[in-house]
Design an enzyme around this catalytic site. Structure first.
Site: not given
Length: 433
Positions: A33, A45, A16, A205, A105
């Site tokens: 970019a 879902r 989100g 991590k 990760k």
């Protein structure tokens, strides 16, 4: 120029955030970019809930494979989490010739070698800035900014949940269980906080950071992991009085015979910047031979901080979308055929300093006997304090650097002494010089 089409797998907190930031800052991002970045498809879902949130000509589906296999999609952004379904989806995206951006990760710590090898063979990129320390650009810093350096070590506070808990335990004098409940109420800790409080999240991590720093394969299974659930308030108080703060650290260090890879609570001198990282913030300290020590600090989680890192990867991939794969930045900073076979050292071979606390009967000869055991084990005492305690005294030793296996042997001998009334509490001490 034709826009880059993105397929989002997941529209939760981070997904989100990616959607919101791309919508809000799309023009600025496209200027950086060189072309527009557009979300063309989303897999979730709850399709109805997602459809109510997104607008425009965006396909919303419950089938993630439909997104991964959509020929119009250039980049797949995996924000589902977990390491079973996501492994299959990421490998399928790579097989389809799509670049992958992920914040996962756990996926890369466990399956990274397989995924990076598949991506290299197919000539696509897998980027993961958001997988470590949220919005802090630590991956790019190590992979690109510190390229000139032979990195000696790094140490990081890379789990915001545990740092919040330790900060509250220190500042408010509260026990672990009480602060954990508050962290859950505030949303810093999950209903099942095991991965955070037992150090697993930080170890995922750290495994990635070690691979980037030293050019070794991903080896999560060889990391030493300790959490904070057994940490006692008494030791936080003693550490503070001695001029230290206890942090859950991820530490990886290059040695001549191998690499240390460990996550555990550690005493850090209070004057160090890392010791003053409070609340749910993250920080990583990296030492390189050319640049010295550099510190990276910021929000390690949250919707938009993590989205910032995801979108930074999207911009990188967009810029290099048509580049020769051999001229792109390698996934793990070093060329795939130049990775080192330097082994991950067992915790018994770690070299660091130690904090040792024990309760003893207050009688002549106690200190001499304990000091003798430490001396015979090759452990030098840096400082010592003794305080009255119920039925005796509490003794705390701070040692100089020693080898962990020697400390283990010394502790076993000390606990056999007839005047010792407790197990020895051992915490590692990192000076971070």
């Amino acid at each position: 120029m034709k826009p880059i089409k993105v397929g989002l797998l997941g529209l939760g907190v981070v997904g989100g955030g990616v959607w919101d930031v791309l919508r809000r800052n799309g023009e600025e991002i496209s200027r950086r970019a060189g072309r527009r970045i557009e979300v063309a498809a989303i897999a979730v879902r709850d399709v109805a809930k997602a459809r109510a949130r997104v607008d425009g000509d965006v396909t919303v589906t419950a089938d993630p494979y439909a997104v991964v296999r959509d020929p119009a999609i250039d980049i797949v952004v995996e924000l589902i989490g977990g390491s079973t379904l996501t492994r299959e989806l990421v490998l399928e995206a790579i097989a389809q010739g799509k670049h992958v951006v992920t914040a996962n990760k756990a996926l890369l710590a466990v399956h990274g070698n397989e995924i990076f090898a598949a991506a290299s063979k197919r000539g696509v990129m897998v980027t993961f800035e958001a997988a470590v320390a949220g919005g802090i650009p630590i991956i790019k810093a190590i992979r690109e900014g510190l390229t000139a350096n032979r990195i000696g070590w790094l140490a990081g506070i890379i789990n915001g949940t545990t740092n919040f808990i330790l900060s509250e335990m220190r500042s408010k004098g509260l026990p672990f269980a009480t602060v954990l409940a508050e962290a859950q109420r505030l949303g810093y800790a999950e209903a099942d906080p095991t991965f955070d409080v037992e150090g697993v999240d930080a170890a995922h991590k750290l495994t990635l950071l070690a691979s980037l720093a030293f050019g070794v394969p991903v080896q999560f299974d060889k990391a030493h992991i300790e959490g904070i659930s057994k940490l006692e308030q008494e030791d936080i108080v003693h550490a503070e009085r001695l001029g230290y703060r206890i942090k859950l650290l991820g530490v990886t260090r290059r040695r001549a015979d191998g690499i240390e890879l460990r996550v555990h609570p550690a005493l850090v001198p209070a004057q160090r910047l890392l010791a003053n990282v409070e609340g749910a913030m993250n920080a990583v300290l990296v030492w390189g031979d050319a640049v010295g020590a550099t510190l990276y600090y910021g929000q390690g989680a949250g919707a938009e901080p993590t989205a910032s890192a995801v979108i930074a990867d999207l911009v990188d991939v967009t810029r290099l979308h048509t580049a020769d794969p051999h001229n792109r930045v390698p996934h793990l900073a070093f060329q795939p055929d130049a990775l080192s076979d330097l082994p991950i050292l067992p915790i018994s071979e770690v070299h660091t300093a130690y904090y040792l606390r024990l309760k003893v009967q207050d009688q002549p000869g106690v200190l001499a006997d304990i000091a003798g055991i430490l001396s015979r084990a090759g452990i030098s005492i840096g400082s010592m304090i003794q305080e009255p305690a119920e039925d005796g005294a509490t003794i705390i030793f701070l040692t100089h650097e020693a080898v962990e296996r020697n400390v283990d042997e010394a502790i076993a001998s000390i606990e056999q002494l007839p005047f010792v009334h407790s197990r020895v509490t051992r915490l590692r001490l990192e000076n971070l010089k």
